[in-house]
Design an enzyme around this catalytic site. Structure first.
Site, PDB file in Angstrom:
ATOM      1  N   HIS A  24     -80.667 -63.499 -87.571  1.00  0.00           N
ATOM      2  CA  HIS A  24     -80.264 -62.610 -86.471  1.00  0.00           C
ATOM      3  C   HIS A  24     -80.221 -63.360 -85.140  1.00  0.00           C
ATOM      4  O   HIS A  24     -79.318 -63.136 -84.321  1.00  0.00           O
ATOM      5  CB  HIS A  24     -81.214 -61.420 -86.374  1.00  0.00           C
TER       6      HIS A  24
ATOM      7  N   HIS B 176     -73.734 -55.003 -90.458  1.00  0.00           N
ATOM      8  CA  HIS B 176     -74.915 -55.875 -90.477  1.00  0.00           C
ATOM      9  C   HIS B 176     -74.705 -57.060 -91.401  1.00  0.00           C
ATOM     10  O   HIS B 176     -75.127 -58.182 -91.084  1.00  0.00           O
ATOM     11  CB  HIS B 176     -76.175 -55.116 -90.897  1.00  0.00           C
TER      12      HIS B 176
ATOM     13  N   ASP C 287     -75.075 -60.975 -90.432  1.00  0.00           N
ATOM     14  CA  ASP C 287     -75.816 -61.996 -91.188  1.00  0.00           C
ATOM     15  C   ASP C 287     -74.942 -63.225 -91.452  1.00  0.00           C
ATOM     16  O   ASP C 287     -75.400 -64.368 -91.348  1.00  0.00           O
ATOM     17  CB  ASP C 287     -76.297 -61.425 -92.521  1.00  0.00           C
TER      18      ASP C 287
ATOM     19  N   HIS D 127     -77.217 -64.117 -98.017  1.00  0.00           N
ATOM     20  CA  HIS D 127     -77.700 -65.409 -97.526  1.00  0.00           C
ATOM     21  C   HIS D 127     -77.518 -66.527 -98.553  1.00  0.00           C
ATOM     22  O   HIS D 127     -77.155 -67.653 -98.195  1.00  0.00           O
ATOM     23  CB  HIS D 127     -79.176 -65.307 -97.146  1.00  0.00           C
TER      24      HIS D 127
END
Length: 343
Positions: free
Chosen positions: A119, A278, A282, A305
Site C-alpha cells: 500500500h 483495491h 495492490d 501478490h
C-alpha cells in the site's frame, strides 16, 4: 500533530513533519513547467515525516519514518528496531513472501524483513517518489486505513523535491505473461505512455462476485478512484488467521469483511467495485518493486501478490523484454541503472 486521511480512513497518529520547503508539492500546487520537468527528473521527499500505527498481523504499534534520499537511491527499507541494521531495496528479487502480503527482506540478513509494503509502494508509485528511506520499528508496516490514502496524506505533508538527476523509466518491449491456478494470470504489454492497468476478479462470495476495473495511472486518478479502497477478507478467513495469531490489527475500520452476500462493515463499501479497485491498488504497489516507474500495460485476472512478483521476475529474466527510456539518458547511466534493477 494529528492528521486525517483525505477519504476518512484511520487517523495516522502522531505525524510529525517540518514545514514544507519551497519545492514541488504533491498537492496540485506545482506550476505547469515544474510538473513537466519533474517527469524527466528524479524526486525525493522535501522533508522527513513520522507516524505511528498498528501492524495488521501482529497488532503491535510501530513507528514509521519516511526520509528524503539522494538520487539513484531508490526505495529502501530499514529496521529501526534492530541496532546497526543496513537498509535494503524494495526490489522484486528481494521479495521473500507473497502469501498474505508483499514481504521484502535484506539479502545479507533475511531475518531483517518488512511485510505489507504494497500500500505504501502504491502511494510512492502514484506520487512519483523515486528515492526514499523507509524506517520501521518492526517487521511490518502499520496498516493505517487498510489502503493507500493515509500514506498519500503523509507524502503530501512531507512534500516532493525534484533532484537534478534524469529519471529512467522501464519500457516493456514485448508481451510477458505468467499464469496461476484456476485461470489466473498477470501480463505486461508494450504501451505508448505511462502505466495503464486493468484488473478482473471472480469470488464465490456474492458480495464480491465478478468485478473489473481499469485506469491509466496518475496521481489524481489514483487519489480519486483507488487510494482509499480497503483490503478485504472473508469472515471465515479472518477468524482462522486470528486463531493462529495473525490479523490482530485488523478491524472493520481498515478492512472490508465479507460473509457470503453480506458486507459486515456497518457503513458498507466506500465506492462501487471497491474490491477490484483495491486489487488494482495492490498491483500498482507490487509493480513498483521493479525499481522504477513503468511504461507498460498491465492486465491481471484473479492475480495477486504472488503472480505480480512472478511477472516481474519473468520480465527481468530476459533483457529482450525491457529497456530504460528517458528524455535524456546517457548510455553509461542506462547501463548502471539496468545493473541496479537486475541486481
Amino acid at each position: 500533530m494529528q492528521v486525517t486521511p483525505t477519504h476518512g480512513g484511520n487517523t495516522a497518529h502522531g505525524v510529525d513533519a517540518k514545514p514544507p520547503e519551497t519545492v514541488s508539492g504533491i498537492d496540485g500546487s506545482v506550476t505547469r513547467s515544474e510538473r513537466g520537468n519533474s517527469k524527466n527528473l528524479q524526486t525525493t521527499l522535501a522533508n522527513p515525516i513520522h507516524c505511528q500505527g498498528i501492524a495488521l498481523h501482529s497488532g503491535v504499534t510501530v513507528d514509521l519514518i519516511l526520509s528524503p534520499a539522494a538520487a539513484n537511491t531508490g526505495v529502501r527499507f530499514q529496521r529501526s528496531d534492530v541496532a546497526g541494521s543496513p537498509s535494503f531495496p524494495a526490489l522484486y528479487d528481494h521479495i521473500v513472501d507473497t502469501r498474505l502480503s508483499t514481504v521484502v527482506a535484506c539479502d545479507a540478513d533475511p531475518a531483517l524483513r518488512v511485510a505489507t509494503i504494497e500500500h505504501l509502494m502504491a502511494a510512492l508509485n502514484a506520487c512519483e517518489i523515486d528515492n526514499v528511506l523507509i524506517s520501521v520499528s518492526g517487521p511490518e508496516l502499520p496498516v493505517l486505513d487498510g489502503a493507500s490514502d493515509a500514506f498519500m496524506f503523509l507524502l503530501r505533508c512531507a512534500g516532493r523535491k525534484t533532484l537534478e538527476t534524469p529519471r529512467q523509466v522501464i519500457e516493456i518491449l514485448r508481451n510477458v505473461r505468467v499464469e496461476g491456478e484456476n485461470g489466473a494470470f498477470a501480463e505486461l504489454r508494450p504501451a505508448q505512455r505511462g502505466l495503464s492497468l486493468a484488473i478482473s476478479l471472480s469470488f464465490a462470495a456474492r458480495a464480491i462476485g465478478n468485478q473489473r476495473y481499469a485506469m491509466q495511472l496518475n496521481e489524481q486518478r489514483f487519489a480519486e478512484e483507488v487510494a482509499f479502497c480497503r483490503t478485504f477478507v472473508n469472515r471465515q478467513d479472518i477468524e482462522y488467521l486470528q486463531s493462529i495469531g495473525l490479523a490482530r490489527g485488523g478491524s472493520l475500520e481498515n478492512a472490508v469483511v465479507v460473509d457470503g452476500e453480506n458486507i459486515l462493515n456497518p457503513a458498507g463499501l466506500k465506492i462501487e467495485r471497491e474490491f477490484a479497485r483495491h486489487k488494482l491498488l495492490d498491483a500498482i504497489g507490487d509493480l513498483y518493486c521493479a525499481g522504477h516507474r513503468m511504461q507498460a500495460g498491465f492486465i491481471g485476472h484473479k492475480s495477486g501478490h504472488t503472480l505480480n512478483n512472478k511477472l516481474l521476475r519473468t520480465v527481468f529474466s530476459d533483457a529482450a523484454n525491457w529497456r530504460f527510456v528517458s528524455a535524456a539518458s546517457p548510455r553509461a547511466l542506462t547501463k548502471t541503472l539496468r545493473a541496479r534493477v537486475a541486481a
